[in-house]
Design a protein around this motif. Structure first.
Motif, mmCIF file in Angstrom:
data_model
loop_
_atom_site.group_PDB
_atom_site.id
_atom_site.type_symbol
_atom_site.label_atom_id
_atom_site.label_comp_id
_atom_site.label_asym_id
_atom_site.label_seq_id
_atom_site.Cartn_x
_atom_site.Cartn_y
_atom_site.Cartn_z
ATOM 1 N N ASP A 1 -14.529 0.521 -3.201
ATOM 2 C CA ASP A 1 -14.619 -0.671 -3.686
ATOM 3 C C ASP A 1 -13.122 -1.558 -3.672
ATOM 4 O O ASP A 1 -12.046 -0.722 -3.940
ATOM 5 C CB ASP A 1 -15.179 -0.800 -5.154
ATOM 6 N N ALA A 2 -13.172 -2.612 -3.402
ATOM 7 C CA ALA A 2 -11.591 -3.231 -3.307
ATOM 8 C C ALA A 2 -11.489 -4.748 -3.600
ATOM 9 O O ALA A 2 -12.861 -5.438 -3.602
ATOM 10 C CB ALA A 2 -11.146 -3.101 -1.578
ATOM 11 N N TYR A 3 -10.504 -5.003 -4.007
ATOM 12 C CA TYR A 3 -10.340 -6.692 -4.169
ATOM 13 C C TYR A 3 -9.646 -7.162 -3.094
ATOM 14 O O TYR A 3 -8.883 -6.579 -2.038
ATOM 15 C CB TYR A 3 -9.208 -6.518 -5.508
ATOM 16 N N ARG A 4 -9.920 -8.287 -2.920
ATOM 17 C CA ARG A 4 -9.331 -9.288 -1.742
ATOM 18 C C ARG A 4 -8.263 -10.121 -2.227
ATOM 19 O O ARG A 4 -8.399 -10.903 -3.328
ATOM 20 C CB ARG A 4 -10.183 -10.323 -1.125
ATOM 21 N N LEU A 5 -7.225 -9.881 -1.767
ATOM 22 C CA LEU A 5 -5.805 -10.775 -2.083
ATOM 23 C C LEU A 5 -5.653 -11.606 -0.788
ATOM 24 O O LEU A 5 -5.512 -11.168 0.092
ATOM 25 C CB LEU A 5 -4.725 -9.835 -2.282
ATOM 26 N N VAL A 6 -5.484 -12.950 -1.211
ATOM 27 C CA VAL A 6 -5.186 -13.684 -0.017
ATOM 28 C C VAL A 6 -3.893 -14.595 -0.268
ATOM 29 O O VAL A 6 -3.640 -15.135 -1.292
ATOM 30 C CB VAL A 6 -6.234 -14.965 -0.065
ATOM 31 N N HIS B 1 -9.558 -0.347 -5.185
ATOM 32 C CA HIS B 1 -9.648 -0.661 -6.635
ATOM 33 C C HIS B 1 -9.041 0.766 -7.518
ATOM 34 O O HIS B 1 -8.407 0.344 -8.379
ATOM 35 C CB HIS B 1 -10.964 -0.707 -7.129
ATOM 36 N N GLU B 2 -9.134 2.106 -6.986
ATOM 37 C CA GLU B 2 -8.867 2.711 -7.809
ATOM 38 C C GLU B 2 -7.336 3.287 -7.753
ATOM 39 O O GLU B 2 -6.470 3.552 -8.478
ATOM 40 C CB GLU B 2 -9.755 3.999 -7.429
ATOM 41 N N THR B 3 -6.977 3.411 -6.375
ATOM 42 C CA THR B 3 -5.490 3.702 -5.777
ATOM 43 C C THR B 3 -4.602 2.844 -5.843
ATOM 44 O O THR B 3 -3.307 2.849 -5.976
ATOM 45 C CB THR B 3 -5.521 4.485 -4.592
ATOM 46 N N PHE C 1 -8.985 10.658 0.283
ATOM 47 C CA PHE C 1 -7.741 10.906 -0.098
ATOM 48 C C PHE C 1 -7.556 12.304 -0.739
ATOM 49 O O PHE C 1 -6.563 12.490 -1.408
ATOM 50 C CB PHE C 1 -7.632 9.961 -1.530
ATOM 51 N N ASP C 2 -8.512 13.262 -0.273
ATOM 52 C CA ASP C 2 -8.383 14.520 -0.418
ATOM 53 C C ASP C 2 -7.331 15.366 0.485
ATOM 54 O O ASP C 2 -6.954 14.600 1.588
ATOM 55 C CB ASP C 2 -9.612 15.322 -0.074
ATOM 56 N N ARG C 3 -6.612 16.170 0.085
ATOM 57 C CA ARG C 3 -5.587 16.877 1.111
ATOM 58 C C ARG C 3 -6.341 17.635 2.140
ATOM 59 O O ARG C 3 -7.080 18.389 2.290
ATOM 60 C CB ARG C 3 -4.730 17.805 0.348
ATOM 61 N N PRO C 4 -5.728 16.922 3.379
ATOM 62 C CA PRO C 4 -6.524 17.511 4.470
ATOM 63 C C PRO C 4 -5.991 18.950 5.037
ATOM 64 O O PRO C 4 -5.030 19.623 4.359
ATOM 65 C CB PRO C 4 -5.498 16.717 5.803
ATOM 66 N N ASP C 5 -6.734 19.604 5.545
ATOM 67 C CA ASP C 5 -6.542 20.970 5.972
ATOM 68 C C ASP C 5 -5.053 21.174 6.662
ATOM 69 O O ASP C 5 -5.085 20.624 7.398
ATOM 70 C CB ASP C 5 -7.765 21.670 6.614
ATOM 71 N N ALA C 6 -4.689 22.405 6.370
ATOM 72 C CA ALA C 6 -3.120 22.942 6.663
ATOM 73 C C ALA C 6 -3.423 22.835 8.406
ATOM 74 O O ALA C 6 -2.451 22.433 9.138
ATOM 75 C CB ALA C 6 -2.546 23.841 6.281
#
Length: 410
Positions: A221-226, A245-247, A274-279
């Motif tokens: 979910d996201a807001y639109r900024l114009v 919306h969250e981050t 947004f989880d940490r990728p595997d090394a």
């Protein structure tokens, strides 16, 4: 249901106001970096598809800008699409030869197909799909997906690797922490967040900023900024930024031209976590039989994830000296940058430059005014005028506005 936005126009007084000089310069930098997006060989370069109209809490433009500023996402992975349509002239394949020559050195030989300075210039036009991953400032990976092949650029600690699976060639460089920080600070915008931050530096009383509903980007979910210019004469129609919306992280950046049609740049995620990728994502060992080219063999610096500083003068340093006299003309979105190339002459004429002079002249429109004679080169976003005395005027303004600015600047 989209959030209600009662404060459609946000001026610099409602948000922390940057210094006037920085704001004017940022307005010039945005279109230039859009044109040079392919040269941004670091960072994560995304694009997107959106759908839906999620029901999110109301938010003002000022609050959403603050949310972007406070975003601190450093770990992510995902699939990305980038579409660039600058409307550049068809050079009949000449540009490919020039880029190949640049990547391979002055003689066009001895380079590596894994060299990022040549490969990522492909992002300057067309549509491309990438896979991206990041785990803080020390580990990033970008993979450009091609037909039956893949090009990857990997930064893992002190090592920077480029790998072209089609040719089985490898590029390698090492960087220290200071180099990495310096290059990250100097790099041109590459992600939706980078582009958004540069665009928001341009906010002043010539700019309309509003929240225009919501969207769903890569399942989030996201807001639109114009952001839109209030002035006429600008080639910029609108800048749309989809903000998570969250981050608070920009997930999509779209710049549409005032002339209408498709977006000039559409950059965003199609899939993101947004989880940490595997090394293991950032580990790389040259495949058996691969040709490995060390950066010291190139004897030049590379933008992007790293590269050793070049020994001796750099071409970009010479260019910077020529930009010492950079001036800004006009105001707001009609700002035009001008500088003297120091050559004392413009483009070669057909008489003096032969076929090359005629070819270059055919790409632009001949104009004249108080500045004398010159040639205007146009894209869907940026217009540039080179006069017969070697003065350059460039901006995201129409050709007529550019000529007027050049006349006023004499």
């Amino acid at each position: 249901m989209a959030p209600n936005e009662t404060d459609d126009t946000t001026t610099a007084g409602e948000v922390e106001e940057p210094r006037a000089g920085r704001r004017r310069a940022a307005r010039y930098i945005v279109p230039v970096t859009v044109m040079g997006v392919a040269a941004a060989t670091i960072g994560l370069v995304p694009a997107l598809a959106d759908s839906g109209d999620p029901d999110l809490p109301d938010i003002t433009a000022a609050q959403l800008i603050e949310k972007i500023a406070q975003s601190d996402v450093e770990r992510l992975s995902g699939t990305v699409k980038i579409t660039t349509d600058l409307g550049l002239p068809d050079l009949g394949g000449l540009e490919s030869g020039l880029l190949s020559g640049a990547a391979g050195g002055e003689d066009g030989e001895g380079g590596s197909s894994a060299d990022p300075s040549g490969r990522l210039t492909e992002l300057a036009s067309g549509t491309h799909t990438l896979r991206v991953a990041a785990d803080g400032p020390a580990r990033q990976k970008l993979s450009l997906l091609e037909n039956a092949a893949e090009y990857s650029l990997i930064h893992n600690g002190k090592d920077v690797w480029g790998y072209d699976s089609a040719s089985n060639e490898v590029y390698h460089a090492t960087v220290d922490e200071a180099d990495t920080k310096e290059r990250r600070a100097q790099r041109p915008p590459a992600t939706p967040k980078d582009f958004a931050e540069e665009a928001l530096k341009a906010v002043d009383d010539t700019t309309s900023v509003k929240v225009d509903g919501t969207a769903q980007v890569a399942g989030r979910d996201a807001y639109r900024l114009v952001v839109e210019p209030k002035q006429s004469g600008s080639t910029v129609g609108a800048i749309s930024i989809a903000v998570d919306h969250e981050t608070g992280m920009p997930l999509k950046f779209t710049l549409t031209p005032a002339g209408g049609g498709a977006a000039v740049v559409d950059v965003g995620f199609t899939k993101v976590s947004f989880d940490r990728p595997d090394a293991s994502t950032f580990r790389f060992t040259p495949p058996k039989g691969a040709k490995v080219t060390e950066d010291t063999e190139q004897d030049r610096a590379h933008g992007g994830f790293g590269g050793k500083p070049e020994r001796g003068p750099k071409p970009e340093e010479d260019l910077a000296k020529g930009l010492d006299g950079l001036r800004m003309l006009g105001e707001g979105w009609n700002t035009v940058a001008t500088f003297d190339t120091g050559t004392g002459a413009g483009l070669p004429t057909e008489e003096a430059g032969g076929d090359l002079g005629g070819f270059l002249g055919s790409l632009g429109d001949q104009v004249k005014g108080d500045f004398g004679k010159g040639t205007v080169f146009s894209t869907r976003l940026v217009n540039a005028l080179i006069t017969e005395d070697g003065t350059v005027y460039v901006g995201t303004v129409t050709k007529d506005a550019l000529v007027k600015a050049a006349e006023a600047g004499k």
